[in-house]
Scaffold this active site. Structure first.
Site, PDB file in Angstrom:
ATOM      1  N   GLY A 243       0.749  -1.242   0.000  1.00 49.16           N
ATOM      2  CA  GLY A 243       0.000   0.000   0.000  1.00 49.16           C
ATOM      3  C   GLY A 243       0.777   1.289   0.000  1.00 49.16           C
ATOM      4  CD  GLU A 277       0.574  -9.225   1.727  1.00 49.95           C
ATOM      5  OE1 GLU A 277      -0.349  -8.433   1.442  1.00 49.95           O
ATOM      6  OE2 GLU A 277       0.367 -10.341   2.227  1.00 49.95           O
ATOM      7  N   GLY A 279       3.721  -3.567  -3.776  1.00 48.95           N
ATOM      8  CA  GLY A 279       3.591  -3.762  -5.218  1.00 48.95           C
ATOM      9  C   GLY A 279       3.974  -2.470  -5.924  1.00 48.95           C
ATOM     10  NE  ARG A 280      -0.413   2.174  -6.093  1.00 46.24           N
ATOM     11  CZ  ARG A 280      -1.435   2.035  -6.938  1.00 46.24           C
ATOM     12  NH1 ARG A 280      -1.353   2.523  -8.142  1.00 46.24           N
ATOM     13  NH2 ARG A 280      -2.543   1.428  -6.558  1.00 46.24           N
ATOM     14  CE1 TYR A 320      -8.868   1.375  -9.132  1.00 49.26           C
ATOM     15  CE2 TYR A 320      -6.975   1.611 -10.587  1.00 49.26           C
ATOM     16  CZ  TYR A 320      -7.756   0.834  -9.747  1.00 49.26           C
ATOM     17  OH  TYR A 320      -7.418  -0.470  -9.536  1.00 49.26           O
ATOM     18  CB  CYS A 346     -15.622   2.141 -30.081  1.00 46.56           C
ATOM     19  SG  CYS A 346     -14.778   2.104 -31.655  1.00 46.56           S
TER      20      CYS A 346
END
Ligand SMILES: *Cc1c(COP(=O)(O)O)cnc(C)c1O
Length: 428
Positions: A243, A277, A279-280, A320, A346
Site C-alpha cells: 500500500g 507485500e 507492489g506499486r 480510477y 470505441c
C-alpha cells in the site's frame, strides 16, 4: 527515483537507463511497456533495507506486475511473493520463486487453488473468512499435509485513498472483524488440526501517501496479538500488507526508510517476523508505456491527441481517474497545447489523460506515459480485439523483449466454431 532520463543537446531524447526509448519503439513497435532493471532493483533494495534492523520478509505483490522477468528480478534479490490466485502461483513457480516465501491473499480462493498452494508448500494463506479457514483445513487434511495461516483482520482504519483501493474499512469485503477473528483463532486451535496459526495479517489499501494509517493499523494489530497471546496462541509473523504510494503527479509519498523507522519503533519488542507485500511502491515508477501518436484532431471545444495505446493497454485513468505524467520521447522547442490524450477504443471513457497541457505533438511522434510499471499491463485486456502490447526490460545498454507483442492469432486462441451449431436443422 528512477532511471528514465533525457539525454542530448537541443533535441533531448528520453532514455531508459542506457537505451533510447525511440530505438526500442522503432525496433519493437508501439505500444510498448519498458521496465528498468536498475530501478526495480533499487526500489526493492530500498524497501528491504528499510527493515534491515528487524526480521522481515518482502513479498512482492504479483498483481502489480506479473511478468516473469520482473518476478525473477525480485526472487534473485531474495524476495518472496504475495499472490491472489492460482494463476499467480503458477507464474511464481515458473519464475523459480521460493515457495517458502509465498503468501496467498484474496477473499475468494477456490478449493482447487488452495490444493495447488498446499501441494506447493507455500509459507501461508492470508485467510479472509471463517469458511475459507475451514476449507483450508479440510483440504490439508485430505492431502495429509499442514497449512500455515494468518487471519486477515479488518483494522477499521481509513487509508484516505481512492475508495476502490481502500480495503481496511468495516464496510469493505476484506478481512475479518477483530472480535470474530479472535474467536476463529481459538476455534482453529481447538478444532482445525491441520492448520499452523503462523501469523496475523492486514492490508488497508493502496497508494497511501501518509504513514499514519499504517501505524494506526499496526497498533490495532499489536493489541490483537496481545489478545492472542493471552489465549496461549503466539503468532510468529505480522503481515502489514502493501500500500505504500508513489509520486504520479505531485503527491509526496514517504520514503520506505521512514515507514521502516516507524514500524520498527512499534514492533521492536514484539518478537515477530514482519512481512510486507509492496507492489506499486517497487514497480510503479520502474516502467513507462511508449505510444505513438496516430492523429491529432481539433474538436469544437477540445483538442484530441489520438495515440496507439488505449484503455485496454493502460486502464487506470478510465478505471480510477488516475493521473499519469505524459512526456514527449523527443523533446524539442515547441509551443504547448491543452488536449485529451485518448486511445482508439470505441468508448468515451477511453482516455489516458484529460485536459492535459503538453508540448505540441504531430502524428508519428512518440509519447511516454510515465509511472506505468504497476497495475497497467496486468490490468490490460484485448477489448476491441486489440493484441496486447509488448513488454521490454532494459538493463544498462541492453534491452530484452520479456513479453512478445500479441498477434491476431493469439486473440482467437481457444475459440471454436463447432459444425453442429451451424448445420441447417432438418425439416420435420
Ligand atoms: C494489492 C495488494 C497488495 C499490494 O498493494 P500495493 O498498493 O501495490 O503495494 C498487497 N497485499 C494485498 C493483500 C493486496 O491485495
Amino acid at each position: 527515483m528512477h532511471y528514465f532520463d533525457y539525454k542530448g543537446g537541443a533535441k533531448k531524447r528520453l532514455y531508459a537507463e542506457g537505451v533510447s526509448v525511440k530505438r526500442i519503439a522503432k525496433e519493437v513497435g508501439t505500444p510498448v511497456f519498458i521496465y528498468s532493471h536498475k530501478t526495480l532493483t533499487r526500489h526493492f533494495n530500498a524497501f528491504d533495507t528499510a527493515f534491515a534492523d528487524a526480521p522481515h520478509l518482502i513479498c512482492f505483490s504479483v498483481k502489480a506486475n506479473s511478468n516473469l522477468a520482473v518476478l525473477k528480478t525480485f526472487s534473485t534479490l531474495g524476495g518472496g511473493f504475495d499472490i491472489v490466485s492460482g494463476g499467480e502461483l503458477f507464474r511464481v513457480v515458473k519464475a523459480g520463486g521460493d515457495m517458502k516465501k509465498v503468501v496467498f491473499s484474496g477473499v475468494g480462493k477456490t478449493e482447487e487453488e488452495i490444493e495447488f498452494a498446499i501441494k506447493k508448500r507455500i509459507l501461508m494463506f492470508n485467510v479472509e473468512s471463517p469458511q475459507e479457514l475451514r476449507l483450508i483445513n479440510k483440504v490439508a487434511k485430505r492431502l495429509k499435509k499442514r497449512a500455515g495461516i494468518a487471519i486477515r483482520i479488518n483494522p477499521d482504519v481509513d487509508p484516505k485513498t481512492h475508495p476502490y483501493i481502500s480495503t481496511g474499512l468495516k464496510k469493505n469485503k476484506f478481512g475479518i472483524e477483530r472480535k470474530e477473528a479472535l474467536r476463529e483463532y481459538a476455534y482453529a486451535r481447538k478444532n482445525l488440526a491441520n492448520l499452523d496459526l503462523l501469523g496475523v495479517d492486514c492490508h488497508i489499501g493502496s497508494q497511501l501517501t501518509s504513514i499514519k494509517p499504517f501505524i494506526d493499523a499496526l497498533k490495532k494489530v499489536k493489541t490483537f496479538v496481545g489478545d492472542l497471546r493471552a489465549q496461549g496462541i503466539d503468532p510468529g509473523y505480522i503481515n502489514m500488507g502493501g500500500g505504500l504510494g508513489i509520486t504520479y503527479e505531485d503527491e509526496t509519498a514517504p520514503h520506505p526508510s521512514k515507514y521502516g523507522e516507524a514500524v520498527i519503533k512499534e514492533t521492536k519488542d514484539l518478537g515477530v517476523t514482519l512481512i510486507f507485500e509492496p507492489g506499486r511502491n517497487i514497480v510503479g515508477n520502474a516502467g513507462i508505456l511508449a505510444t505513438r501518436v496516430t492523429y491529432t484532431k481539433k474538436g469544437s471545444v477540445k483538442n484530441f491527441i489520438i495515440a496507439d495505446a488505449g484503455m485496454n493497454d493502460l486502464p487506470r485513468p478510465s478505471l480510477y481517474g488516475s493521473y499519469h505524467g505524459i512526456e514527449p520521447v523527443v523533446k524539442e522547442r515547441r509551443g504547448t497545447v491543452t488536449a485529451d490524450i485518448v486511445g482508439p477504443i470505441c468508448e468515451t471513457g477511453d482516455f489516458i489523460a484529460r485536459d492535459r497541457k503538453i508540448k505540441k505533438v504531430n502524428p508519428g511522434e512518440l509519447l511516454a506515459v510515465m509511472s506505468a510499471g504497476a497495475y497497467c499491463y496486468t490490468m490490460s485486456s484485448n477489448y476491441n480485439s486489440r493484441p496486447r502490447a509488448a513488454e521490454v526490460m532494459v538493463k544498462g545498454k541492453d534491452y530484452y523483449v520479456v513479453k512478445k507483442r500479441e498477434k491476431p492469432a493469439d486473440l482467437i486462441e481457444g475459440e471454436v466454431m463447432p459444425n453442429a451449431l451451424f448445420k441447417k436443422s432438418k425439416k420435420r
